[in-house]
Design an enzyme around this catalytic site. Structure first.
Site, PDB file in Angstrom:
ATOM      1  N   HIS A  10      -8.182  -4.094  -0.825  1.00 27.97           N
ATOM      2  CA  HIS A  10      -7.862  -5.403  -1.075  1.00 27.97           C
ATOM      3  C   HIS A  10      -9.015  -6.147  -1.769  1.00 27.97           C
ATOM      4  CE1 HIS A  10      -6.606  -4.389   3.231  1.00 27.97           C
ATOM      5  NE2 HIS A  10      -5.255  -4.687   2.661  1.00 27.97           N
ATOM      6  N   HIS A  60       0.890  -1.432  -0.010  1.00 29.91           N
ATOM      7  CA  HIS A  60      -0.044  -0.216   0.160  1.00 29.91           C
ATOM      8  C   HIS A  60       0.870   1.162   0.093  1.00 29.91           C
ATOM      9  CE1 HIS A  60      -3.439  -2.566   0.830  1.00 29.91           C
ATOM     10  NE2 HIS A  60      -2.962  -3.051   1.793  1.00 29.91           N
TER      11      HIS A  60
END
Lengths: 332, 332
Positions: free
Chosen positions: B219, B57
């Site tokens: 996700h 991320h």
């Protein structure tokens, strides 16, 4: 490669609108709004530095207009050079009375328009110098450096020349420094996927799911070879094999290094590439100063990465470390 | 979605190596090297702020370790929470004697490990507070805010809490401020393509070439609807329709706004989104302060974007404007 946009014909202008709204230190100028300048006008007595080029490469080109960097940028359509009129508007906006340096990547259309703009404004009495950056080693052999394209190494030349101008150097001095910086930088890129040019809606090239194009240009210009994707370390080793020899580096020499994403390739992968580049340079006794890792010169959503290496002397190292501030890069 | 890497099992560790080599103000700690701390150790007398979460991320989470921001981060595998041991190591590294705030996104695994780490260290006498950010409005209804996931809005909470701690506030004050900031921020995202998790080599989800998933998590968690991709302006309008009501904004109110790419979506498109968000907020008489446009919380090479809006009072606005410096964000 889906795109979030409205009318593809408005892609560039809506992008410029959003950019100037988000960063009020930047303003649109010119009859078509395709010139980006620093709010507040030219700095009296400072050499102005202008650049220009096609859209689709953010932060290149216009994103480097800022303190200690550039004064103005002429903006073209996606992957298309700016108009001559916009080059002239940019030069006028940058002119603080000490002359203007045109500093841009070596592409035919950009060169033609900047050359004509220089001729026109020299007739009006403006002092103009031009330096083109041609750092892509994959685009022509070393003996034909003037045929090479300009890619991400341009960013280091912007920084060095911008700091030199901010320090009060004359136009001849800033131009000489920019030429020295341009001579000291080499780059190479690898492309994994194309990007889609909004106006045409088409991919810039085709490539198989398992392949990489080694040495490809940022608009999809053909590279050196195309084949199965290699490991990150193997790619770095081969990229450095193309980039380092022309710099004639010896143990103890200093370089700066940019590990640049062409767009989609994430930071995680850039750091894996940086790790290997650092290993290779460490082994050769070469010291990295002021490295950059990130998205500094892109082709929208293209996947891939480039490495740029600039050999540093004390002057270039000092100029890279000088304060600078633009929306995409801050040095303090 | 090709990836430039070596052994997929070494993806995270090689990334961390490269990150710390490129940014020597960051260091790896812990028996597995999965804790990122500021070089130089904890700041005596300052409340320490720790975070943690899965890899993939960047810049979230570890990238916000820096001056005026976070002190340490526990790092998990791609899309997997950090180990409890690493949460403890991060807390010890952040402890300058004034206690430690755990500040992280609301995910089950992260919560369990941070809670256990807090219990262990409280037994040793450390003062610990915990604030979880749950800003993703698409992940649960407003009445169940504790079930919402944490996404890009976390970045504003890091900044505000980091500035509060740097100003010398107590643990209770920093925790109360972080709670206020977390209560004031809402986010929503749209996903256009999945990303590939290196260890599995598989896409995180499937989606057709013409489709967008509105409200999808970072996700690949299911969103609100999936359908044909809309125009940028239509997406922004609908995103703000989900985000703004809970903030109960009136004319003259101030917000900060983050237009965030999930990875592949380029800056050009983010500015087109920002332009529309600014139009909508202008029409409602709401003022944007300190906006951010860029890649602040990603899912590697996923295409898509998120909007985060935080309602500001004078204290939050001042804290967002305070100096800060990490490899990916500099405020001065």
């Amino acid at each position: 490669m889906k795109k979030i946009l409205n009318n593809p014909q408005h892609y560039v202008d809506e992008m410029l609108d959003g950019l100037c709204l988000a960063h009020p230190q930047l303003q649109r100028q010119g009859d078509d709004g395709r010139v980006i300048v620093r709010t507040g006008g030219p700095v009296p007595g400072k050499v102005g530095i202008v650049t220009g080029g096609g859209s689709g490469h953010l932060p290149v080109f216009l994103g480097y207009v800022g303190e200690g960097l550039l004064d103005a940028c002429a903006v073209g359509n996606v992957f298309a050079g700016p108009r001559m009129d916009d080059c002239m508007t940019a030069m006028r906006a940058a002119d603080g009375g000490a002359g203007v340096l045109q500093l841009y990547g070596n592409y035919g259309g950009d060169r033609m328009n900047f050359d004509m703009a220089a001729e026109m404004l020299e007739l009006e009495g403006m002092a103009v110098a031009s330096v083109r950056v041609a750092d892509d080693v994959a685009s022509a052999p070393a003996e034909q450096r003037d045929k090479r394209r300009g890619v991400a190494g341009l960013v280091f030349v912007y920084k060095a020349a911008g700091a030199k101008a901010a320090a009060g150097a004359s136009l001849a001095e800033v131009a000489a420094l920019a030429r020295k910086a341009a001579d000291a930088v080499r780059s190479i890129g690898v492309a994994l996927t194309p990007c889609v040019v909004p106006e045409s809606g088409k991919a810039s090239f085709e490539i198989a799911d398992s392949e990489v194009e080694f040495g490809m240009g940022i608009h999809g210009e053909p590279g050196i070879w195309r084949g199965p994707l290699k490991s990150a370390d193997a790619l770095v080793d081969e990229m450095l094999d193309h980039v380092l020899p022309e710099l004639q580096l010896a143990r103890g020499d200093r370089v700066t290094l940019l590990v640049n994403s062409l767009g989609a390739t994430p930071l995680e992968e850039l750091y894996i590439l940086y790790r290997r580049a650092r290993q290779v340079l460490d082994e050769r006794g070469i010291v990295i100063a002021h490295p950059l890792v990130g998205r500094y010169a892109t082709s929208m959503e293209m996947a891939g990465a480039s490495l740029s290496v600039m050999k540093l002397d004390d002057e270039l190292a000092g100029l890279l470390a000088a304060p600078a501030d633009c929306p995409f890069w801050s040095v303090r």
